[in-house]
Design a protein around this motif. Structure first.
Motif, mmCIF file in Angstrom:
data_model
loop_
_atom_site.group_PDB
_atom_site.id
_atom_site.type_symbol
_atom_site.label_atom_id
_atom_site.label_comp_id
_atom_site.label_asym_id
_atom_site.label_seq_id
_atom_site.Cartn_x
_atom_site.Cartn_y
_atom_site.Cartn_z
ATOM 1 N N TYR A 53 6.690 7.998 14.817
ATOM 2 C CA TYR A 53 6.196 9.271 14.280
ATOM 3 C C TYR A 53 7.194 9.891 13.303
ATOM 4 O O TYR A 53 6.863 10.181 12.157
ATOM 5 C CB TYR A 53 5.930 10.223 15.444
ATOM 6 C CG TYR A 53 5.388 11.574 15.052
ATOM 7 C CD1 TYR A 53 4.028 11.770 14.834
ATOM 8 C CD2 TYR A 53 6.235 12.682 14.925
ATOM 9 C CE1 TYR A 53 3.522 13.015 14.491
ATOM 10 C CE2 TYR A 53 5.748 13.930 14.582
ATOM 11 C CZ TYR A 53 4.388 14.092 14.367
ATOM 12 O OH TYR A 53 3.898 15.338 14.030
ATOM 13 N N GLN A 54 8.421 10.062 13.755
ATOM 14 C CA GLN A 54 9.398 10.784 12.945
ATOM 15 C C GLN A 54 9.694 10.106 11.597
ATOM 16 O O GLN A 54 9.821 10.790 10.579
ATOM 17 C CB GLN A 54 10.689 10.965 13.753
ATOM 18 C CG GLN A 54 11.649 11.979 13.147
ATOM 19 C CD GLN A 54 12.747 11.305 12.356
ATOM 20 O OE1 GLN A 54 13.069 10.155 12.608
ATOM 21 N NE2 GLN A 54 13.322 12.014 11.404
ATOM 22 N N PRO A 55 9.774 8.767 11.489
ATOM 23 C CA PRO A 55 10.085 8.154 10.191
ATOM 24 C C PRO A 55 8.922 8.114 9.195
ATOM 25 O O PRO A 55 9.148 7.828 8.010
ATOM 26 C CB PRO A 55 10.495 6.707 10.567
ATOM 27 C CG PRO A 55 10.804 6.742 12.025
ATOM 28 C CD PRO A 55 9.870 7.777 12.585
ATOM 29 N N LEU A 56 7.693 8.384 9.619
ATOM 30 C CA LEU A 56 6.537 8.084 8.769
ATOM 31 C C LEU A 56 6.546 8.766 7.403
ATOM 32 O O LEU A 56 6.203 8.128 6.397
ATOM 33 C CB LEU A 56 5.239 8.392 9.512
ATOM 34 C CG LEU A 56 4.923 7.516 10.730
ATOM 35 C CD1 LEU A 56 3.550 7.854 11.287
ATOM 36 C CD2 LEU A 56 5.016 6.034 10.398
ATOM 37 N N PRO A 57 6.925 10.047 7.273
ATOM 38 C CA PRO A 57 6.917 10.650 5.941
ATOM 39 C C PRO A 57 7.924 10.024 4.972
ATOM 40 O O PRO A 57 7.820 10.219 3.761
ATOM 41 C CB PRO A 57 7.266 12.123 6.217
ATOM 42 C CG PRO A 57 6.844 12.345 7.630
ATOM 43 C CD PRO A 57 7.151 11.052 8.318
ATOM 44 N N TYR A 58 8.891 9.281 5.504
ATOM 45 C CA TYR A 58 9.885 8.618 4.650
ATOM 46 C C TYR A 58 9.381 7.268 4.147
ATOM 47 O O TYR A 58 9.976 6.673 3.252
ATOM 48 C CB TYR A 58 11.196 8.427 5.423
ATOM 49 C CG TYR A 58 11.838 9.725 5.836
ATOM 50 C CD1 TYR A 58 12.810 10.331 5.038
ATOM 51 C CD2 TYR A 58 11.459 10.367 7.023
ATOM 52 C CE1 TYR A 58 13.393 11.528 5.415
ATOM 53 C CE2 TYR A 58 12.035 11.575 7.397
ATOM 54 C CZ TYR A 58 12.999 12.147 6.591
ATOM 55 O OH TYR A 58 13.575 13.344 6.957
ATOM 56 N N VAL A 59 8.305 6.784 4.753
ATOM 57 C CA VAL A 59 7.720 5.496 4.356
ATOM 58 C C VAL A 59 6.886 5.700 3.102
ATOM 59 O O VAL A 59 5.907 6.432 3.098
ATOM 60 C CB VAL A 59 6.844 4.919 5.496
ATOM 61 C CG1 VAL A 59 6.056 3.704 5.011
ATOM 62 C CG2 VAL A 59 7.699 4.576 6.712
ATOM 63 N N LYS A 60 7.285 5.038 2.016
ATOM 64 C CA LYS A 60 6.559 5.143 0.745
ATOM 65 C C LYS A 60 5.705 3.908 0.455
ATOM 66 O O LYS A 60 4.794 3.963 -0.356
ATOM 67 C CB LYS A 60 7.544 5.371 -0.408
ATOM 68 C CG LYS A 60 8.460 6.567 -0.201
ATOM 69 C CD LYS A 60 7.679 7.846 0.082
ATOM 70 C CE LYS A 60 8.594 9.034 0.330
ATOM 71 N NZ LYS A 60 7.854 10.231 0.781
ATOM 72 N N SER A 61 6.020 2.796 1.090
ATOM 73 C CA SER A 61 5.247 1.568 0.886
ATOM 74 C C SER A 61 5.080 0.862 2.213
ATOM 75 O O SER A 61 5.987 0.850 3.040
ATOM 76 C CB SER A 61 5.940 0.648 -0.125
ATOM 77 O OG SER A 61 7.250 0.303 0.310
ATOM 78 N N LEU A 62 3.895 0.289 2.432
ATOM 79 C CA LEU A 62 3.625 -0.419 3.676
ATOM 80 C C LEU A 62 2.759 -1.638 3.408
ATOM 81 O O LEU A 62 2.127 -1.747 2.349
ATOM 82 C CB LEU A 62 2.987 0.492 4.710
ATOM 83 C CG LEU A 62 1.747 1.313 4.340
ATOM 84 C CD1 LEU A 62 0.921 1.600 5.591
ATOM 85 C CD2 LEU A 62 2.135 2.641 3.691
ATOM 86 N N TYR A 63 2.730 -2.518 4.394
ATOM 87 C CA TYR A 63 2.033 -3.798 4.231
ATOM 88 C C TYR A 63 1.489 -4.202 5.586
ATOM 89 O O TYR A 63 2.196 -4.140 6.591
ATOM 90 C CB TYR A 63 3.018 -4.851 3.713
ATOM 91 C CG TYR A 63 2.402 -6.161 3.279
ATOM 92 C CD1 TYR A 63 2.113 -6.400 1.938
ATOM 93 C CD2 TYR A 63 2.146 -7.180 4.195
ATOM 94 C CE1 TYR A 63 1.581 -7.612 1.519
ATOM 95 C CE2 TYR A 63 1.599 -8.387 3.794
ATOM 96 C CZ TYR A 63 1.317 -8.599 2.447
ATOM 97 O OH TYR A 63 0.775 -9.799 2.035
ATOM 98 N N LEU A 78 0.827 -1.205 0.000
ATOM 99 C CA LEU A 78 0.000 0.000 0.000
ATOM 100 C C LEU A 78 0.861 1.254 0.000
ATOM 101 O O LEU A 78 2.048 1.223 0.342
ATOM 102 C CB LEU A 78 -0.869 0.032 1.258
ATOM 103 C CG LEU A 78 -1.722 -1.178 1.600
ATOM 104 C CD1 LEU A 78 -2.222 -1.070 3.029
ATOM 105 C CD2 LEU A 78 -2.882 -1.295 0.625
ATOM 106 N N SER A 79 0.218 2.362 -0.326
ATOM 107 C CA SER A 79 0.771 3.681 -0.065
ATOM 108 C C SER A 79 -0.135 4.358 0.959
ATOM 109 O O SER A 79 -1.221 3.874 1.266
ATOM 110 C CB SER A 79 0.835 4.507 -1.355
ATOM 111 O OG SER A 79 -0.481 4.758 -1.838
ATOM 112 N N TRP A 80 0.297 5.500 1.480
ATOM 113 C CA TRP A 80 -0.490 6.182 2.500
ATOM 114 C C TRP A 80 -1.862 6.613 1.989
ATOM 115 O O TRP A 80 -2.819 6.712 2.765
ATOM 116 C CB TRP A 80 0.261 7.406 3.027
ATOM 117 C CG TRP A 80 1.417 7.079 3.912
ATOM 118 C CD1 TRP A 80 2.744 7.317 3.664
ATOM 119 C CD2 TRP A 80 1.378 6.452 5.205
ATOM 120 N NE1 TRP A 80 3.526 6.880 4.714
ATOM 121 C CE2 TRP A 80 2.708 6.349 5.671
ATOM 122 C CE3 TRP A 80 0.341 5.974 6.019
ATOM 123 C CZ2 TRP A 80 3.037 5.790 6.902
ATOM 124 C CZ3 TRP A 80 0.661 5.414 7.245
ATOM 125 C CH2 TRP A 80 1.992 5.324 7.683
#
Length: 342
Positions: free
Chosen positions: A196-206, A150-152
């Motif tokens: 919290y701090q790393p979340l904007p760097y996350v481009k894909s999640l599962y 997924l993406s956000w």
């Protein structure tokens, strides 16, 4: 040789219960690395126990002995030394479910073969209220479509009880290094910054709908015990200040509305908790910290300040005087009773 996942286990005077944690992680097999970070333990045989585990499993378990730096520095040390493609923190009094861990490892193997491995994996966690003999499972099936990358912009709405915690996330290790995450030393509650701090760097999640992490609740000296949290209000406030400084949340919301909405809600929740525990501490110093925290947010972003200050979750903190403080604590304890989070 790169491992599939690194489990970092900060250990501080945890000899009485850390074996259960380590045994649960060994179920991941030789594709996993376990880094035991002895955080300057002095009151029991934690250092010797860590070394003994490493001697029994030299291809899986590594030990780092450090001067006491707190939980956050244990996490930092794990990130610095991890050889795993993925990274997960497991507290030494918690453990992982074997069946769910098998599912997670199978997905990580899949992701490792991709040209761009998934940045963040989310799974469920379970509050284990050992003294009460009860459990509460926190699941995310209404938030994340399961079993696909997924993406956000594909996520749904988080309920009040569904914030991402350290227990629910696995990050790609290099992402944590690239985003410059460095948790403060000698500070509790840094897990909030970690998710919290790393979340904007996350481009894909599962999302894996499996109850992986078992979170022990019930010891009187736990950092989430109400009286302990009130006594450490300065550290709670410090973490919230770092969260305020970490990102321009409204800019994130403009470019990634769903991620920004979640981060705004999380920051608002942290402002509420910091305010309530400042009230519970009930000292001139703690109430002053509360005032300065809100002023810091107001100075950085007046519009964000208004959004956080006047959200429904902060209504109790906005009523002036003793009655307002009493109401905020009453509402907090009601929510705690319903959701059983400490």
């Amino acid at each position: 040789m790169e491992k599939l996942i690194t489990f970092a286990v900060p250990c501080y005077n945890s000899a009485a219960y850390m074996d259960h944690c380590v045994e649960s992680l060994l179920a991941a097999g030789p594709e996993a690395e376990i880094i035991l970070v002895d955080d300057g333990s002095t009151r029991d045989d934690t250092p010797a126990k860590c070394d003994a585990w490493a001697q029994r499993h030299p291809d899986i378990i590594r030990v780092i002995h450090q001067e006491n730096g707190g939980h956050g520095e244990g996490v930092n040390q794990g990130i610095r030394h991890a050889s795993g493609l993925y990274y997960k923190v497991v507290d030494s009094d918690d453990w992982l479910d074997a069946g769910a861990l098998e599912q997670v490892m199978e997905r990580l193997r899949r992701f490792a073969k991709l040209p761009a491995p998934v940045d963040m994996v989310v799974s469920n966690y379970v509050y284990e209220h050992t003294a009460e003999g009860t459990q509460k499972v926190v699941r995310y099936q209404n938030v994340f479509p399961a079993e696909r990358i997924l993406s956000w912009n594909e996520i749904h709405h988080f309920r009040t009880s569904q914030y991402l915690l350290m227990h629910s996330v696995i990050y790609r290790t290099q992402l944590l290094r690239d985003c410059g995450l460095e948790l403060p030393k000698h500070t509790f509650y840094v897990d909030n910054l970690f998710v919290y701090q790393p979340l904007p760097y996350v481009k894909s999640l599962y999302y894996i709908n499996a109850d992986l992490y078992r979170y022990f609740i019930g010891r009187a000296d736990q950092s989430v015990n109400e009286s302990v949290m009130a006594g450490r209000i300065d550290q709670q406030v410090r973490v919230t200040e770092l969260m305020i400084a970490a990102h321009d949340v409204r800019s994130i919301k403009a470019s990634q509305p769903k991620l920004g909405r979640y981060m705004l809600s999380y920051l608002s929740m942290m402002m509420t908790i910091s305010s309530i525990f400042a009230v519970l501490a009930n000292t001139p110093e703690s109430l002053g910290m509360r005032t300065r925290l809100w002023e810091l947010l107001r100075q950085k972003d007046p519009a964000l300040y208004r959004r956080c200050r006047y959200r429904l979750t902060n209504l109790g903190t906005n009523i002036p005087g003793y009655q307002g403080r009493k109401l905020s604590v009453t509402l907090y304890r009601l929510v705690r009773k319903i959701y059983k989070f400490n």
